[in-house]
Write an enzyme that holds these catalytic residues in place. Structure first.
Site, PDB file in Angstrom:
ATOM      1  N   ASP A 143       4.607  -6.451   0.159  1.00 14.92           N
ATOM      2  CA  ASP A 143       4.033  -7.744  -0.246  1.00 14.92           C
ATOM      3  C   ASP A 143       4.158  -8.767   0.886  1.00 14.92           C
ATOM      4  O   ASP A 143       3.223  -9.509   1.196  1.00 14.92           O
ATOM      5  CB  ASP A 143       4.654  -8.255  -1.560  1.00 14.92           C
ATOM      6  CG  ASP A 143       6.165  -8.079  -1.640  1.00 14.92           C
ATOM      7  OD1 ASP A 143       6.764  -7.515  -0.697  1.00 14.92           O
ATOM      8  OD2 ASP A 143       6.761  -8.511  -2.651  1.00 14.92           O
TER       9      ASP A 143
ATOM     10  N   TYR B 164      -1.149  10.095  -3.636  1.00 14.97           N
ATOM     11  CA  TYR B 164      -2.421  10.781  -3.405  1.00 14.97           C
ATOM     12  C   TYR B 164      -2.378  12.284  -3.683  1.00 14.97           C
ATOM     13  O   TYR B 164      -3.401  12.954  -3.619  1.00 14.97           O
ATOM     14  CB  TYR B 164      -2.883  10.555  -1.957  1.00 14.97           C
ATOM     15  CG  TYR B 164      -3.608   9.243  -1.770  1.00 14.97           C
ATOM     16  CD1 TYR B 164      -2.919   8.041  -1.820  1.00 14.97           C
ATOM     17  CD2 TYR B 164      -4.978   9.200  -1.547  1.00 14.97           C
ATOM     18  CE1 TYR B 164      -3.575   6.837  -1.662  1.00 14.97           C
ATOM     19  CE2 TYR B 164      -5.649   8.000  -1.382  1.00 14.97           C
ATOM     20  CZ  TYR B 164      -4.938   6.817  -1.440  1.00 14.97           C
ATOM     21  OH  TYR B 164      -5.603   5.627  -1.286  1.00 14.97           O
TER      22      TYR B 164
ATOM     23  N   ASP C 136      -7.379  -2.215   4.340  1.00 17.33           N
ATOM     24  CA  ASP C 136      -8.574  -2.977   3.958  1.00 17.33           C
ATOM     25  C   ASP C 136      -8.377  -4.441   4.340  1.00 17.33           C
ATOM     26  O   ASP C 136      -9.286  -5.105   4.829  1.00 17.33           O
ATOM     27  CB  ASP C 136      -8.863  -2.854   2.454  1.00 17.33           C
ATOM     28  CG  ASP C 136      -9.925  -1.788   2.165  1.00 17.33           C
ATOM     29  OD1 ASP C 136      -9.988  -0.802   2.931  1.00 17.33           O
ATOM     30  OD2 ASP C 136     -10.691  -1.943   1.195  1.00 17.33           O
TER      31      ASP C 136
ATOM     32  N   LYS D 132       8.676  -0.636   0.040  1.00 15.95           N
ATOM     33  CA  LYS D 132       9.090  -1.441  -1.110  1.00 15.95           C
ATOM     34  C   LYS D 132      10.466  -0.914  -1.509  1.00 15.95           C
ATOM     35  O   LYS D 132      10.690  -0.475  -2.650  1.00 15.95           O
ATOM     36  CB  LYS D 132       8.046  -1.300  -2.236  1.00 15.95           C
ATOM     37  CG  LYS D 132       8.194  -2.292  -3.361  1.00 15.95           C
ATOM     38  CD  LYS D 132       7.829  -3.728  -3.008  1.00 15.95           C
ATOM     39  CE  LYS D 132       8.164  -4.646  -4.163  1.00 15.95           C
ATOM     40  NZ  LYS D 132       8.010  -6.073  -3.821  1.00 15.95           N
TER      41      LYS D 132
ATOM     42  N   ASP E 259      -3.380   2.502   2.520  1.00 16.54           N
ATOM     43  CA  ASP E 259      -4.750   2.324   2.042  1.00 16.54           C
ATOM     44  C   ASP E 259      -5.022   0.846   1.811  1.00 16.54           C
ATOM     45  O   ASP E 259      -6.036   0.301   2.262  1.00 16.54           O
ATOM     46  CB  ASP E 259      -4.940   3.113   0.744  1.00 16.54           C
ATOM     47  CG  ASP E 259      -6.312   2.876   0.148  1.00 16.54           C
ATOM     48  OD1 ASP E 259      -7.291   2.945   0.915  1.00 16.54           O
ATOM     49  OD2 ASP E 259      -6.411   2.603  -1.053  1.00 16.54           O
TER      50      ASP E 259
HETATM   51  C1  IPM Z   1      -9.779   5.164   2.634  1.00 14.68           C
HETATM   52  C2  IPM Z   1     -10.473   5.254   1.320  1.00 14.68           C
HETATM   53  C3  IPM Z   1     -10.034   6.532   0.621  1.00 14.68           C
HETATM   54  C4  IPM Z   1      -8.526   6.459   0.441  1.00 14.68           C
HETATM   55  C5  IPM Z   1     -10.753   6.811  -0.706  1.00 14.68           C
HETATM   56  C6  IPM Z   1     -12.250   6.833  -0.535  1.00 14.68           C
HETATM   57  C7  IPM Z   1     -10.270   8.083  -1.352  1.00 14.68           C
HETATM   58  O1  IPM Z   1     -10.208   4.133   0.555  1.00 14.68           O
HETATM   59  O2  IPM Z   1     -10.019   6.044   3.492  1.00 14.68           O
HETATM   60  O3  IPM Z   1      -9.008   4.227   2.844  1.00 14.68           O
HETATM   61  O4  IPM Z   1      -8.045   5.881  -0.534  1.00 14.68           O
HETATM   62  O5  IPM Z   1      -7.830   6.984   1.305  1.00 14.68           O
HETATM   63 MG    MG Z   2      -9.110   2.636   1.569  1.00 11.32          MG
END
Ligand code: IPM
Ligand code: MG
Length: 361
Positions: A227, A142, A255, A194, A251
C-alpha cells in the site's frame, strides 16, 4: 541464456486478439529494420491462437504448441481477450499457460518516463520516473489452486490459495538482486510485500530476501508494504530503483507504473526464463473497440520487441529501437500516446520508427 553470438533467431509470433495483429505487424517491421541494419535474421513462425481460433475449433493452446515454443529463441505476443469469450478463459489458457509451462518466472516491467511524454504526476519528469519492477510470474494467487464448496448456495465457500515456495521466492529474489547490481542505478532493491498481515507467506519472502541479499553486498536492501509502495509511486517515484514483488502485487503496481510512465501506449514487459525461452509483450490488452482501425499505438509492442533484442544479447539493436522511440516521443512526431490521438495511424508510427532505425549512425 542463448548464445548471444547467434545471428539468426527463431521467433514464435502470437498476434492474438483485438489490436494484437496490428501492433505485432508494426513490431515485426521493426525487427526487419534492425535485421537490415545490424546483420541479424529473424525467422518468424506465426500462430493464430486466440479468440477466433477458439470460437472456431474450441482449441486454446495445445501442449504441442508449447513444445514448439520451447525450441524457439523467443516468443512475441500481441494481446489476448475478446468480449465473445468468457473472461479469464484465454488469459488462463493461453497467456498464463505459456508463462507457467515455460517457467518464465520473471516478469520484468520497466517504468521509465521518456522525455517528451506526458505523465499525470505533477512536477515529475524523466529523472524522477525510472525504475524497474521484477514481478514473480509463476506462483502466488495465480497458481489456480483452490475451489468451491457448496457453490451457488448461501453457504458457499470459495478458496483461492496463495502459493509461495522457497524455490520460487528464492530464484526471483536472486534474479532481482543480480539485476539491480547490473543495472548500475542507485543499487537499491525494494521488497514490496504485506509482511505485516501475510505473516506466513511474506515472512518467507523477508527471510529469503535477507539471506540472498548476503550474496550481494553492493545492493542496498529496502522494504515497503504494497500500500505504501502505491503511495510512493505517485508521491515520490524517484525513490525507487528496482522493486521485487509477488505475482499479484506485481500485477497491480505495474498498471500504476504504466500510467505514470505515460500510459498503456508505451508500457512493455518481458516474461523471462533466464535458462529457457522468454516471451515479450505490451502490457496493454486487446482493446477490441480499436481493432482494425489503424488507431492503436504500437509503441508498447515495439518497446517489447526492444526488450526481446536486449534479452537475446543484441544490445546495439535494442538501443537503436529505444532511441527511435525516444525520438518519436521527444521531438513531437506523435501528438499523444493514446489511441486515436496520435496525429497519425498505427502503421505510420511503425514506419517512422523504422525510418529512424535505418538512419541510426
Ligand atoms: C498482466 C495481465 C495478466 C496478469 C492477465 C491478462 C492474466 O494483467 O500481464 O499484467 O494478470 O498477469
Ligand atoms: Mg496486469
Amino acid at each position: 541464456m542463448k548464445d548471444s553470438n547467434k545471428k539468426s533467431y527463431d521467433v514464435a509470433v502470437l498476434p492474438g486478439d483485438g489490436v494484437g495483429p496490428e501492433i505485432i505487424r508494426e513490431g515485426s517491421k521493426i525487427l526487419d529494420a534492425v535485421s537490415g541494419k545490424f546483420g541479424l535474421k529473424f525467422n518468424r513462425i506465426n500462430y493464430d491462437f486466440g479468440a477466433e481460433r477458439y470460437i472456431r475449433t474450441k482449441e486454446i493452446l495445445p501442449d504441442s504448441a508449447i513444445e514448439e515454443f520451447r525450441k524457439a529463441d523467443a516468443i512475441y505476443l500481441g494481446a489476448v481477450g475478446d468480449p465473445r469469450v468468457e473472461p479469464g478463459l484465454l488469459e488462463k489458457g493461453l497467456l498464463l499457460k505459456i508463462r507457467f509451462a515455460l517457467d518464465q518466472y520473471v516478469n520484468l516491467r520497466p517504468v521509465k518516463l521518456y522525455p517528451g511524454v506526458w505523465t499525470p504526476l505533477k512536477d515529475k519528469g524523466p529523472a524522477d520516473i525510472n525504475f524497474v519492477v521484477v514481478r514473480e510470474n509463476t506462483e502466488g494467487a495465480y497458481c489456480g489452486a483452490g475451489g468451491f464448496l457448496k457453490k451457488g448456495t448461501p453457504d458457499e465457500v470459495a478458496i483461492q490459495e496463495d502459493i509461495n515456495t522457497r524455490k520460487g521466492v528464492e530464484r526471483i529474489i536472486r534474479f532481482a538482486y543480480a539485476f539491480t547490481e547490473k543495472r548500475g542505478g542507485r543499487k537499491m532493491l525494494t521488497l514490496c510485500d504485506k509482511a505485516n498481515v501475510l505473516t506466513y507467506a511474506h515472512d518467507l519472502w523477508r527471510r529469503t530476501f535477507a539471506e540472498v541479499g548476503n550474496e550481494f553486498p553492493g545492493v542496498r536492501k529496502d522494504y515497503a508494504f504494497v500500500d505504501a509502495t502505491c503511495m510512493w509511486m505517485v508521491k515520490n517515484p524517484e525513490y525507487f530503483d528496482v522493486i521485487v514483488t509477488c505475482n499479484m502485487f506485481g500485477d497491480i503496481i505495474t498498471d500504476l507504473g504504466a500510467v505514470i510512465q505515460g500510459g498503456m501506449g508505451i508500457a512493455a514487459g518481458a516474461n523471462l526464463n533466464p535458462e529457457g525461452v522468454s516471451m515479450f509483450e505490451p502490457i496493454h490488452g486487446s482493446a477490441p473497440k480499436y481493432a482494425g482501425k489503424n488507431m492503436i499505438n504500437p509503441l508498447a509492442a515495439i518497446c517489447a520487441a526492444g526488450m526481446m533484442l536486449e534479452t537475446l544479447g543484441e544490445a546495439k539493436a535494442a538501443k537503436a529501437v529505444e532511441d527511435a522511440v525516444i525520438k518519436i516521443v521527444n521531438e513531437g512526431h506523435i501528438k499523444d500516446l493514446a489511441a486515436g490521438k496520435m496525429g497519425m495511424g498505427t502503421s505510420e508510427v511503425g514506419d517512422l520508427v523504422c525510418k529512424f532505425i535505418k538512419n541510426t549512425k
